[in-house]
Design a protein around this motif. Structure first.
Motif, PDB file in Angstrom:
ATOM      1  N   PRO A  94       6.473  10.852 -22.023  1.00  0.00           N
ATOM      2  CA  PRO A  94       7.430  11.758 -21.380  1.00  0.00           C
ATOM      3  C   PRO A  94       7.083  12.082 -19.924  1.00  0.00           C
ATOM      4  CG  PRO A  94       6.213  12.889 -23.129  1.00  0.00           C
ATOM      5  CD  PRO A  94       5.832  11.453 -23.169  1.00  0.00           C
ATOM      6  N   LEU A  95       5.792  12.150 -19.609  1.00  0.00           N
ATOM      7  CA  LEU A  95       5.390  12.424 -18.223  1.00  0.00           C
ATOM      8  C   LEU A  95       4.886  11.128 -17.584  1.00  0.00           C
ATOM      9  CD1 LEU A  95       3.541  15.815 -18.738  1.00  0.00           C
ATOM     10  CD2 LEU A  95       5.836  15.445 -17.830  1.00  0.00           C
TER      11      LEU A  95
ATOM     12  N   HIS B  41       3.722   4.039 -14.963  1.00  0.00           N
ATOM     13  CA  HIS B  41       2.705   4.687 -15.793  1.00  0.00           C
ATOM     14  C   HIS B  41       1.411   4.808 -14.988  1.00  0.00           C
ATOM     15  CE1 HIS B  41      -0.302   4.892 -19.115  1.00  0.00           C
ATOM     16  NE2 HIS B  41       0.634   5.686 -19.630  1.00  0.00           N
ATOM     17  N   LYS B  42       0.562   5.778 -15.323  1.00  0.00           N
ATOM     18  CA  LYS B  42      -0.693   5.984 -14.584  1.00  0.00           C
ATOM     19  C   LYS B  42      -1.636   4.782 -14.700  1.00  0.00           C
ATOM     20  CE  LYS B  42      -2.661   8.530 -18.449  1.00  0.00           C
ATOM     21  NZ  LYS B  42      -3.122   9.836 -18.909  1.00  0.00           N
TER      22      LYS B  42
ATOM     23  N   GLU C  79       0.470   4.602  -2.880  1.00  0.00           N
ATOM     24  CA  GLU C  79      -0.057   3.323  -3.381  1.00  0.00           C
ATOM     25  C   GLU C  79       0.944   2.670  -4.334  1.00  0.00           C
ATOM     26  OE1 GLU C  79      -1.304   6.228  -6.566  1.00  0.00           O
ATOM     27  OE2 GLU C  79      -1.066   6.320  -4.413  1.00  0.00           O
ATOM     28  N   VAL C  80       1.710   3.498  -5.075  1.00  0.00           N
ATOM     29  CA  VAL C  80       2.736   2.967  -5.979  1.00  0.00           C
ATOM     30  C   VAL C  80       3.879   2.375  -5.159  1.00  0.00           C
ATOM     31  CG1 VAL C  80       4.444   3.581  -7.720  1.00  0.00           C
ATOM     32  CG2 VAL C  80       2.123   4.489  -7.887  1.00  0.00           C
ATOM     33  N   MET C  81       4.284   3.081  -4.098  1.00  0.00           N
ATOM     34  CA  MET C  81       5.353   2.574  -3.231  1.00  0.00           C
ATOM     35  C   MET C  81       4.965   1.201  -2.660  1.00  0.00           C
ATOM     36  SD  MET C  81       6.473   6.050  -1.206  1.00  0.00           S
ATOM     37  CE  MET C  81       7.543   5.169  -0.091  1.00  0.00           C
ATOM     38  N   ALA C  82       3.743   1.103  -2.159  1.00  0.00           N
ATOM     39  CA  ALA C  82       3.284  -0.164  -1.570  1.00  0.00           C
ATOM     40  C   ALA C  82       3.230  -1.266  -2.634  1.00  0.00           C
ATOM     41  CB  ALA C  82       1.920   0.033  -0.928  1.00  0.00           C
ATOM     42  N   ASP C  83       2.780  -0.906  -3.836  1.00  0.00           N
ATOM     43  CA  ASP C  83       2.681  -1.900  -4.912  1.00  0.00           C
ATOM     44  C   ASP C  83       4.066  -2.389  -5.352  1.00  0.00           C
ATOM     45  OD1 ASP C  83       1.522  -3.582  -6.738  1.00  0.00           O
ATOM     46  OD2 ASP C  83       0.732  -1.999  -8.028  1.00  0.00           O
ATOM     47  N   ILE C  84       5.017  -1.486  -5.438  1.00  0.00           N
ATOM     48  CA  ILE C  84       6.385  -1.868  -5.826  1.00  0.00           C
ATOM     49  C   ILE C  84       6.995  -2.788  -4.765  1.00  0.00           C
ATOM     50  CG2 ILE C  84       8.737  -0.998  -6.149  1.00  0.00           C
ATOM     51  CD1 ILE C  84       7.472   1.462  -7.566  1.00  0.00           C
ATOM     52  N   GLU C  85       6.869  -2.394  -3.496  1.00  0.00           N
ATOM     53  CA  GLU C  85       7.421  -3.227  -2.413  1.00  0.00           C
ATOM     54  C   GLU C  85       6.779  -4.615  -2.413  1.00  0.00           C
ATOM     55  OE1 GLU C  85       7.224  -1.194   1.358  1.00  0.00           O
ATOM     56  OE2 GLU C  85       8.309   0.550   0.567  1.00  0.00           O
ATOM     57  N   ARG C  86       5.471  -4.665  -2.595  1.00  0.00           N
ATOM     58  CA  ARG C  86       4.753  -5.948  -2.628  1.00  0.00           C
ATOM     59  C   ARG C  86       5.242  -6.791  -3.822  1.00  0.00           C
ATOM     60  NH1 ARG C  86       0.188  -3.902  -1.361  1.00  0.00           N
ATOM     61  NH2 ARG C  86      -0.324  -3.165  -3.456  1.00  0.00           N
ATOM     62  N   SER C  87       5.429  -6.156  -4.973  1.00  0.00           N
ATOM     63  CA  SER C  87       5.895  -6.876  -6.166  1.00  0.00           C
ATOM     64  C   SER C  87       7.296  -7.427  -5.983  1.00  0.00           C
ATOM     65  CB  SER C  87       5.869  -5.953  -7.387  1.00  0.00           C
ATOM     66  OG  SER C  87       4.557  -5.544  -7.668  1.00  0.00           O
ATOM     67  N   VAL C  88       8.185  -6.635  -5.369  1.00  0.00           N
ATOM     68  CA  VAL C  88       9.572  -7.067  -5.137  1.00  0.00           C
ATOM     69  C   VAL C  88       9.596  -8.272  -4.206  1.00  0.00           C
ATOM     70  CG1 VAL C  88      11.758  -6.403  -4.064  1.00  0.00           C
ATOM     71  CG2 VAL C  88      10.625  -4.843  -5.660  1.00  0.00           C
TER      72      VAL C  88
ATOM     73  N   SER D 136       4.641 -10.243 -15.909  1.00  0.00           N
ATOM     74  CA  SER D 136       4.565 -10.052 -17.361  1.00  0.00           C
ATOM     75  C   SER D 136       3.330  -9.263 -17.807  1.00  0.00           C
ATOM     76  CB  SER D 136       4.622 -11.394 -18.079  1.00  0.00           C
ATOM     77  OG  SER D 136       3.543 -12.206 -17.682  1.00  0.00           O
ATOM     78  N   LYS D 137       2.222  -9.402 -17.108  1.00  0.00           N
ATOM     79  CA  LYS D 137       1.002  -8.681 -17.509  1.00  0.00           C
ATOM     80  C   LYS D 137       1.019  -7.224 -17.059  1.00  0.00           C
ATOM     81  CE  LYS D 137      -1.804 -12.799 -17.683  1.00  0.00           C
ATOM     82  NZ  LYS D 137      -2.905 -13.547 -17.140  1.00  0.00           N
ATOM     83  N   ARG D 138       1.967  -6.866 -16.239  1.00  0.00           N
ATOM     84  CA  ARG D 138       2.012  -5.496 -15.707  1.00  0.00           C
ATOM     85  C   ARG D 138       3.116  -4.653 -16.335  1.00  0.00           C
ATOM     86  NH1 ARG D 138       2.630  -5.744  -9.686  1.00  0.00           N
ATOM     87  NH2 ARG D 138       2.068  -3.572  -9.884  1.00  0.00           N
ATOM     88  N   ILE D 139       3.844  -5.223 -17.286  1.00  0.00           N
ATOM     89  CA  ILE D 139       4.947  -4.500 -17.917  1.00  0.00           C
ATOM     90  C   ILE D 139       4.376  -3.578 -19.002  1.00  0.00           C
ATOM     91  CG2 ILE D 139       7.125  -4.723 -19.190  1.00  0.00           C
ATOM     92  CD1 ILE D 139       7.126  -5.810 -16.267  1.00  0.00           C
ATOM     93  N   TYR D 140       4.798  -2.330 -18.983  1.00  0.00           N
ATOM     94  CA  TYR D 140       4.385  -1.366 -19.999  1.00  0.00           C
ATOM     95  C   TYR D 140       5.132  -1.712 -21.285  1.00  0.00           C
ATOM     96  CZ  TYR D 140       3.080   3.079 -22.121  1.00  0.00           C
ATOM     97  OH  TYR D 140       2.552   4.036 -22.942  1.00  0.00           O
TER      98      TYR D 140
END
Length: 178
Positions: A98-99, A163-164, A130-139, A88-92
């Motif tokens: 747009p980018l 998002h950045k 780093e995003v790929m690793a973070d997504i896999e870890r979150s899942v 919940s704290k990581r949801i944009y």
């Protein structure tokens, strides 16, 4: 000395009569004795009987999360909601710009108990490992997911909009882009 002219002799008691009179007097004197003072009451003796130990109540585990989805697309909404609740704290919040920093499409295999059995990238954001690793870890950290009770097991696909700032939305629950 004057003379007594009239003399009355004392009556004579027979020994039986005398004994009877003394007995009657003794009985009567025993009856007239004041009763003894009342004794203070002793406090009642507490009888302690051992009570059986109360039964041990073991709280039941919360019921497992369940999904009534009948298709992988339906299940995707349940999984996205579950991921949002765990992150919940990581949801944009709001519409995404747009980018975006990264966009990735991920397939996730869930078994009948809601555990992740496999993860596959359909479109990997390879420029942001780093995003790929973070997504896999979150899942994996969000497991167990709602159990797909009607399907037994499920493979669902969702798109991660990153998002950045490190916050994200899933395409299933996105608020859109500007």
């Amino acid at each position: 000395m004057p003379r007594l002219t009239h003399f009355v002799p004392a009556p004579r008691w027979s020994s039986t009569r005398l004994a009877l009179s003394v007995t009657v007097l003794a009985i009567l004197s025993a009856c007239s004795v004041t009763p003894p003072a009342p004794q203070p009451e002793k406090p009642p003796v507490a009888v302690v009987t051992p009570q059986p130990a109360p039964p041990v109540v073991i709280p039941e585990a919360p019921p497992a999360l369940q999904s009534q989805a009948v298709t992988p697309r339906d299940y995707r909404r349940d999984a996205a909601g579950h991921l949002y609740s765990k992150n919940s704290k990581r949801i944009y919040s709001g519409k995404m710009p747009p980018l975006l920093y990264a966009v990735g499409v991920l397939q996730v295999d869930i078994d009948r108990k809601g555990h992740v059995t496999d993860i596959r990238w359909m479109r990997a954001p390879s420029h942001a490992p780093e995003v790929m690793a973070d997504i896999e870890r979150s899942v994996r950290a969000a497991a167990p997911y709602p159990a797909p009770v009607r399907m037994g097991r499920v493979t669902y696909t969702d798109t991660w909009l990153w998002h950045k700032s490190g916050r994200f939305q899933l395409d299933t629950l996105t608020e859109g882009q500007m």
